[in-house]
Design a protein around this motif. Structure first.
Motif, mmCIF file in Angstrom:
data_model
loop_
_atom_site.group_PDB
_atom_site.id
_atom_site.type_symbol
_atom_site.label_atom_id
_atom_site.label_comp_id
_atom_site.label_asym_id
_atom_site.label_seq_id
_atom_site.Cartn_x
_atom_site.Cartn_y
_atom_site.Cartn_z
ATOM 1 N N GLN A 18 -0.719 8.600 -5.050
ATOM 2 C CA GLN A 18 -1.495 8.329 -6.421
ATOM 3 C C GLN A 18 -0.654 7.311 -7.267
ATOM 4 O OE1 GLN A 18 -4.712 9.070 -7.298
ATOM 5 N NE2 GLN A 18 -4.689 9.643 -5.106
ATOM 6 N N LYS A 53 -3.547 -0.025 -8.473
ATOM 7 C CA LYS A 53 -4.748 0.410 -8.566
ATOM 8 C C LYS A 53 -5.006 1.456 -7.550
ATOM 9 C CE LYS A 53 -6.958 -3.179 -5.865
ATOM 10 N NZ LYS A 53 -7.914 -4.071 -5.685
ATOM 11 N N GLU A 54 -5.584 2.597 -7.987
ATOM 12 C CA GLU A 54 -6.012 3.474 -6.987
ATOM 13 C C GLU A 54 -6.812 2.989 -5.996
ATOM 14 O OE1 GLU A 54 -7.700 8.314 -7.146
ATOM 15 O OE2 GLU A 54 -7.080 7.027 -8.851
ATOM 16 N N THR A 55 -6.618 3.626 -4.600
ATOM 17 C CA THR A 55 -7.634 3.199 -3.418
ATOM 18 C C THR A 55 -8.047 4.628 -2.710
ATOM 19 O OG1 THR A 55 -5.544 3.275 -1.923
ATOM 20 C CG2 THR A 55 -6.100 1.198 -2.985
ATOM 21 N N SER A 56 -8.671 4.458 -1.790
ATOM 22 C CA SER A 56 -9.333 5.781 -1.373
ATOM 23 C C SER A 56 -7.976 6.377 -0.456
ATOM 24 C CB SER A 56 -10.370 5.243 -0.267
ATOM 25 O OG SER A 56 -9.930 4.491 0.813
ATOM 26 N N THR A 57 -7.021 5.685 -0.039
ATOM 27 C CA THR A 57 -5.906 6.417 0.632
ATOM 28 C C THR A 57 -4.833 6.649 -0.282
ATOM 29 O OG1 THR A 57 -5.398 4.199 1.391
ATOM 30 C CG2 THR A 57 -6.720 5.451 2.730
ATOM 31 N N GLU A 109 0.856 -1.256 -0.204
ATOM 32 C CA GLU A 109 -0.040 -0.039 0.054
ATOM 33 C C GLU A 109 0.727 1.288 -0.220
ATOM 34 O OE1 GLU A 109 -3.251 0.078 0.099
ATOM 35 O OE2 GLU A 109 -3.566 -1.999 -0.002
ATOM 36 N N CYS A 149 -2.734 4.155 -3.383
ATOM 37 C CA CYS A 149 -2.932 3.196 -4.374
ATOM 38 C C CYS A 149 -2.268 1.748 -3.749
ATOM 39 C CB CYS A 149 -1.873 3.604 -5.615
ATOM 40 S SG CYS A 149 -0.393 3.599 -5.464
ATOM 41 N N GLU A 150 -2.522 0.709 -4.207
ATOM 42 C CA GLU A 150 -2.098 -0.685 -3.879
ATOM 43 C C GLU A 150 -1.498 -1.316 -5.254
ATOM 44 O OE1 GLU A 150 -4.142 -4.272 -1.869
ATOM 45 O OE2 GLU A 150 -4.651 -4.417 -4.151
#
Length: 165
Positions: free
Chosen positions: A18, A103-107, A14, A109-110
């Protein structure tokens, strides 16, 4: 003809930034020389041609020895996917395939990292010898990537790495 066996290493990380920022760290030579198979203080070469069919090279100098890592870009789909070959010619002519997916995450990217590791079998190996070798290659690769990914995370999130080598 030597038999080649394959094992797969998959790791997830994580990042609090971005995907573009992490993707850039994989391709920008100024960033690569700070974490990718090298450190700024031990790096001798960090160059690439980031296009499909283009190549990359890192040379790191440790303990009086130069270690070279090279590869070719197979797929570049910013900022979500990067696929490239990886080999260290001084150890083996076998090439691994590395896939980096972001991939974008709410915090932020992963990152999902997958390495297809190829191992040349020795003639006298038993099935147990092969399983042991595949495990050792996978575990050694995972250890190395864990160290590198700590640097990648610090670089992507702060713009620098505190340990310079």
């Amino acid at each position: 003809m030597t038999n080649i066996s394959t094992t797969t290493l998959t790791m997830k990380r994580e990042f609090g930034v971005q995907p573009e920022r992490v993707f850039d760290a994989w391709l920008n030579p100024l960033m690569m020389k700070k974490w990718f198979f090298t450190l700024e203080g031990t790096n001798k070469v960090a160059q690439n041609d980031p296009r499909v069919g283009g190549t990359w090279e890192i040379v790191d100098h440790r303990g009086g020895t130069d270690y070279q890592a090279v590869g070719e870009y197979l797929e570049i789909a910013p900022p979500n996917k990067l696929v490239f070959t990886f080999k260290m010619p001084q150890f083996s002519e076998l090439q691994d395939i590395i896939t980096v997916e972001l991939k974008e995450t709410s915090t932020g990217c992963e990152m999902t990292f997958t390495q297809l590791i190829h191992v040349a079998e020795e003639d006298n190996w038993t099935e147990a010898d092969l399983e042991k070798a595949l495990g050792e290659y996978r575990d050694g690769s995972e250890h190395g990537w864990n160290l590198m990914f700590m640097g990648l995370k610090e670089l992507a999130e702060t713009g620098s790495i505190s340990y310079k080598g």
